[in-house]
Motif scaffolding. Structure first.
Motif, PDB file in Angstrom:
ATOM      1  N   LYS A 140     -27.885  16.904 -26.720  1.00  0.00           N
ATOM      2  CA  LYS A 140     -29.242  16.694 -26.557  1.00  0.00           C
ATOM      3  C   LYS A 140     -29.558  16.380 -24.921  1.00  0.00           C
ATOM      4  CE  LYS A 140     -30.369  15.081 -31.135  1.00  0.00           C
ATOM      5  NZ  LYS A 140     -30.951  13.892 -31.902  1.00  0.00           N
ATOM      6  N   ASP A 141     -28.740  16.045 -24.395  1.00  0.00           N
ATOM      7  CA  ASP A 141     -28.966  15.504 -22.786  1.00  0.00           C
ATOM      8  C   ASP A 141     -28.475  17.032 -22.345  1.00  0.00           C
ATOM      9  OD1 ASP A 141     -28.476  14.602 -20.303  1.00  0.00           O
ATOM     10  OD2 ASP A 141     -26.610  13.499 -20.770  1.00  0.00           O
ATOM     11  N   SER A 178     -38.592  20.621 -19.750  1.00  0.00           N
ATOM     12  CA  SER A 178     -38.216  19.449 -19.174  1.00  0.00           C
ATOM     13  C   SER A 178     -38.648  19.639 -17.404  1.00  0.00           C
ATOM     14  CB  SER A 178     -36.669  19.274 -19.054  1.00  0.00           C
ATOM     15  OG  SER A 178     -35.896  20.425 -18.301  1.00  0.00           O
ATOM     16  N   GLU A 237     -34.653  15.293 -13.498  1.00  0.00           N
ATOM     17  CA  GLU A 237     -33.287  15.311 -14.123  1.00  0.00           C
ATOM     18  C   GLU A 237     -32.447  16.474 -13.603  1.00  0.00           C
ATOM     19  OE1 GLU A 237     -32.854  16.262 -18.507  1.00  0.00           O
ATOM     20  OE2 GLU A 237     -34.939  16.067 -18.329  1.00  0.00           O
TER      21      GLU A 237
END
Length: 103
Positions: free
Chosen positions: A20-21, A52, A60
């Motif tokens: 998921k990361d 994202s 990120e």
């Protein structure tokens, strides 16, 4: 009179999931399985990357994703357009292992 063969069919849920990361590095090897099992995972990853806020905008970090798989030669590849698009979008890095030289 037509034959009346019976086929037993069942649907099973899959436990094949990527991390998921998006920052987690991933290495996928299609050793005998081919590329098909990886396509859903790569599609999910491409979608998650679109949604994202990743490193290009200071958000990120996206972990590297490498895909190793074999085929007879470059002309024998499947899903070529889709995979090449994901390579261009940095979704995956492709490592093709052709088993025969192109003629």
């Amino acid at each position: 009179k037509p034959a009346r063969d019976r086929v037993l069919v069942s649907v099973r849920t899959s436990s094949f999931r990527g991390p998921k990361d998006l920052g987690a590095p991933v290495v996928m090897v299609g050793a005998g399985t081919g590329l098909a099992p990886m396509m859903g995972f790569l599609s999910d990853r491409a979608h998650a990357m679109e949604e994202s806020d990743f490193s290009e905008s200071g958000g990120e970090e996206i972990g590297e994703c490498h895909l190793y798989f074999g085929c007879r030669n470059e002309d024998d590849r499947i899903y070529t357009d889709t995979v090449d698009k994901w390579v261009e979008q940095d979704v995956v890095r492709l490592h093709l292992a052709p088993s025969r030289a192109a003629h």
